[in-house]
Every structure is written in C-alpha cells, then in structure tokens.
Design a protein around this motif. Structure first.
Motif, PDB file in Angstrom:
ATOM      1  N   LYS A 288      52.704  34.923  -1.628  1.00 26.36           N
ATOM      2  CA  LYS A 288      51.574  35.637  -1.019  1.00 26.36           C
ATOM      3  C   LYS A 288      50.795  34.749  -0.059  1.00 26.36           C
ATOM      4  N   THR A 289      50.610  33.478  -0.423  1.00 25.14           N
ATOM      5  CA  THR A 289      49.739  32.609   0.373  1.00 25.14           C
ATOM      6  C   THR A 289      50.497  31.670   1.306  1.00 25.14           C
ATOM      7  N   GLY A 290      51.732  31.357   0.965  1.00 28.16           N
ATOM      8  CA  GLY A 290      52.488  30.381   1.762  1.00 28.16           C
ATOM      9  C   GLY A 290      51.977  28.957   1.599  1.00 28.16           C
ATOM     10  N   LYS A 291      51.105  28.731   0.605  1.00 26.39           N
ATOM     11  CA  LYS A 291      50.502  27.407   0.430  1.00 26.39           C
ATOM     12  C   LYS A 291      51.291  26.512  -0.526  1.00 26.39           C
ATOM     13  N   LEU A 292      52.291  27.081  -1.165  1.00 27.02           N
ATOM     14  CA  LEU A 292      53.107  26.311  -2.105  1.00 27.02           C
ATOM     15  C   LEU A 292      54.574  26.583  -1.817  1.00 27.02           C
ATOM     16  N   GLN A 293      55.342  25.522  -1.631  1.00 26.89           N
ATOM     17  CA  GLN A 293      56.780  25.650  -1.387  1.00 26.89           C
ATOM     18  C   GLN A 293      57.527  25.304  -2.678  1.00 26.89           C
ATOM     19  N   ILE A 294      58.266  26.270  -3.199  1.00 30.60           N
ATOM     20  CA  ILE A 294      59.012  26.074  -4.445  1.00 30.60           C
ATOM     21  C   ILE A 294      60.485  25.848  -4.119  1.00 30.60           C
ATOM     22  N   THR A 295      61.035  24.767  -4.646  1.00 27.72           N
ATOM     23  CA  THR A 295      62.439  24.428  -4.410  1.00 27.72           C
ATOM     24  C   THR A 295      63.227  24.536  -5.706  1.00 27.72           C
ATOM     25  N   LYS A 296      64.220  25.408  -5.701  1.00 27.04           N
ATOM     26  CA  LYS A 296      65.144  25.499  -6.837  1.00 27.04           C
ATOM     27  C   LYS A 296      66.320  24.581  -6.545  1.00 27.04           C
ATOM     28  N   LEU A 297      66.405  23.487  -7.268  1.00 29.51           N
ATOM     29  CA  LEU A 297      67.441  22.501  -7.003  1.00 29.51           C
ATOM     30  C   LEU A 297      68.820  23.027  -7.381  1.00 29.51           C
ATOM     31  N   THR A 298      69.818  22.626  -6.618  1.00 28.45           N
ATOM     32  CA  THR A 298      71.199  23.014  -6.896  1.00 28.45           C
ATOM     33  C   THR A 298      71.729  22.176  -8.067  1.00 28.45           C
ATOM     34  N   PRO A 299      72.821  22.607  -8.696  1.00 27.71           N
ATOM     35  CA  PRO A 299      73.414  21.795  -9.772  1.00 27.71           C
ATOM     36  C   PRO A 299      73.759  20.379  -9.313  1.00 27.71           C
ATOM     37  N   GLU A 300      74.205  20.247  -8.063  1.00 28.96           N
ATOM     38  CA  GLU A 300      74.531  18.928  -7.527  1.00 28.96           C
ATOM     39  C   GLU A 300      73.279  18.060  -7.388  1.00 28.96           C
ATOM     40  N   GLN A 301      72.187  18.669  -6.952  1.00 23.89           N
ATOM     41  CA  GLN A 301      70.929  17.928  -6.825  1.00 23.89           C
ATOM     42  C   GLN A 301      70.371  17.536  -8.197  1.00 23.89           C
TER      43      GLN A 301
END
Length: 334
Positions: A288-301
């Motif tokens: 909604k706000t664009g103020k938080l970037q969420i990263t779902k890491l890959t299995p390799e990461q």
C-alpha cells in the motif's frame, strides 16, 4: 443456598474467588509477560482450563498475563522461592543457568518448523529439559514464537555480504553475536523495548525478529527492507516450581503433563497462524505504501546464507557452551 449466594455477593468478586480457590487442594499461579490474545497467552489459558478439568478442581490455576506478577528477568527467582508456580520465559533468560539452550539460537540449524518440533520432542529436547530440571526447576515443554526474518534501513539483504558494516540489534547471546560477525555485520546488544527508537534514530541499521514482533512493535515502519530468511528461531520453555511439583501426588502430576501436552499442540498451531496473519499485514503495508521492500530469497540464496552462517557451529562445540553432540544430534534428527 440463597444466603450463601448473597454472602458471596456481599464479600465481593475477589473474596468469592478466594473462597473458590480455597476449595481446591492446590493453587497454581502461572505468570507470563504477554497479552492473553497471543499464542502463549491463549495456551496458558487453555492449560489452566484443561488442568482444572482433568484434576476435577483439585488444582486451581490462576493465570497472570502482561507481567502482572513478574517480568521474565525476575520470574526464575520467584519460581525457586515458589512465589509463583509456573512461567514461560524465553530461552535467553536461561543463558547463565543452562547455556546449552543457545542451541535454538544457532542459525539455519532447523530445516523447517516440523524439523524443529521433532528435535524438541526428541532425546535432544529431553536432554535440555533435564539440564534445566537439574538446576532447580521442572522443565515441562517448549512453546513457539516463530522463525526470524531480517530487516534494515540501508539496502536489500539478498546475499550475506550485503550485511557488511551494518549495525544489527541482538539479544544477549554469544551465538547471535557470532552469527552477525560471520557475515561482516556489527552486532549490538540492546533491550527489546529500545529497538524501535534506535531504528528510528539510526543508532542501529537493522534487527532480526519474528513477523509478530516486527508487526506488533511496528519495526516495519522504520525500516526500508525486509528479507525472508527464516534463519533463526525464537521460543520459550514452560517451567514449574520444583517445590510445587514435588508437593503434587502422582495422579495430579499426570494431569499436569496431559494438560501441558494438549496446550503445547494448541500453542504451536496458534503460533503458525499468527506468524502468517501478521506477515500478511506487513505485506499489506508494504504494498500500500511502497515504503518497505520485501525480498523472498530463493533456495539458492538461502543456501548461500546458511553456508556463511553455519561456520560458527564449531565455536560452540564445547559442552559448557552448547556441545558438539547436541548440535549434531539436532542436525541428524529425522
């Protein structure tokens, strides 16, 4: 009966409760520090009701949430004195008593929540509980918070090297200190109550926590990035006063164990549900706000993070710290 009822009304609610408690053979005060609507709080209330049912009223269980009786920092001493009969502190509160409980702090030791529970319910978990019991308590069972995620204000944390030079708040734990040093970060021990303002003012760059703690304490409002790592675990150990336990006859001890077994199953499920629902609220804020970037890491990461952090395990092979046997037994639990 009418006279008795009127007398109780005249005495007031608190006095009536005292009369009710006096009808029981034993009074068990259960102290905890969270609100009743949390998984721990709900499980404590479930345990209370179930034990009263199983004991047919012989044990009167009184639950005191929100640190009404004791904070976790003081409750272990109260248990020794039998001033309170049951509590559920986080593992970190046992650090000086049974440092081996830091096993649960080790990053990426558990494959998933099911593996974690198999370890807790195995000989590994029993050995840890026996260590606590040997120190003057009765260790009953492990309760969940959840796995931890990492947040920060500087840059997306996709690779372990992205942590280099960043300051992260940690609980007081040699394992957590070593964990962040392994990825080039700067760990800083800080009380939980100070984390929000420290993030807001830039005293620290980031922190690690469960979704429920990140949401309820609004850490997501003062962070720009969140990486879903599930790298570590937060949990609690339910303990009872040894003096109180020893005062119980065998049939009531069996009732305590049965009520705890059922409460633990409920608590685990409630913890999973809360973790999912509160992450959904964090994600809703981010979208909604664009103020938080969420990263779902890959299995390799994730594998890259695991490789970078698990190098600390040998530092804790000493049995006085955690012990190689405990670490390897947890790793090998099927």
């Amino acid at each position: 009966m009418k006279l008795v009822r009127n007398a109780l009304l005249a005495l007031g609610v608190s006095a009536a409760m005292s009369l009710s408690a006096s009808a029981a053979d034993y009074v068990l005060k259960f102290s905890h520090v969270v609100s009743p609507n949390t998984p721990k709080g709900k499980a404590a209330d479930f345990f209370a009701k179930r034990l009263e049912e199983l004991s047919k009223g012989r044990i009167d269980v009184q639950v005191y949430p929100n640190s009404q009786l004791y904070k976790d920092s003081a409750v272990l001493k109260a248990l020794r004195l039998n001033s309170v009969q049951m509590a559920c502190p986080s593992f970190s509160k046992f650090g000086k008593i049974v440092p081996q409980l830091a096993l649960f702090d080790l990053p990426f030791l558990f494959k998933d929540i099911d593996h974690l529970h198999r370890v807790q319910d195995s000989a590994v978990g029993q050995k840890l509980k026996d260590m606590v019991t040997a120190k003057g308590f009765v260790a009953l069972d492990f309760w969940d918070n959840a796995f931890k995620q990492i947040t920060d204000s500087k840059r997306p944390l996709i690779h372990p090297t992205d942590c280099k030079g960043l300051k992260f708040r940690i609980m007081s734990s040699k394992v957590l200190e070593a964990q962040f040093k392994a990825v080039g970060a700067i760990p800083q021990v800080m009380p939980f109550s100070e984390v929000y303002s420290a993030l807001q003012q830039g005293v620290i760059d980031g922190q690690e926590n469960t979704n429920s703690n990140i949401y309820t304490k609004k850490f997501y409002e003062v962070q720009k990035y969140m990486s879903l790592t599930n790298h570590g675990y937060l949990g609690y150990l339910v303990v009872m006063s040894k003096k109180f336990w020893n005062s119980l006859p065998d049939d009531l001890k069996a009732d305590v164990k049965q009520a705890m077994k059922e409460a633990t199953a409920k608590e685990r499920q409630w913890a999973i549900e809360l973790d999912k629902s509160q992450f959904a609220k964090i994600k809703e804020y981010a979208d909604k706000t664009g103020k938080l970037q969420i990263t779902k890491l890959t299995p390799e990461q994730i594998a890259e993070w695991k490789k970078a952090m698990e190098v600390i395990y040998p530092e804790f092979y000493d049995p006085k710290l955690i012990g190689k046997d405990l670490i390897q037994a947890a790793q090998n639990t099927k």
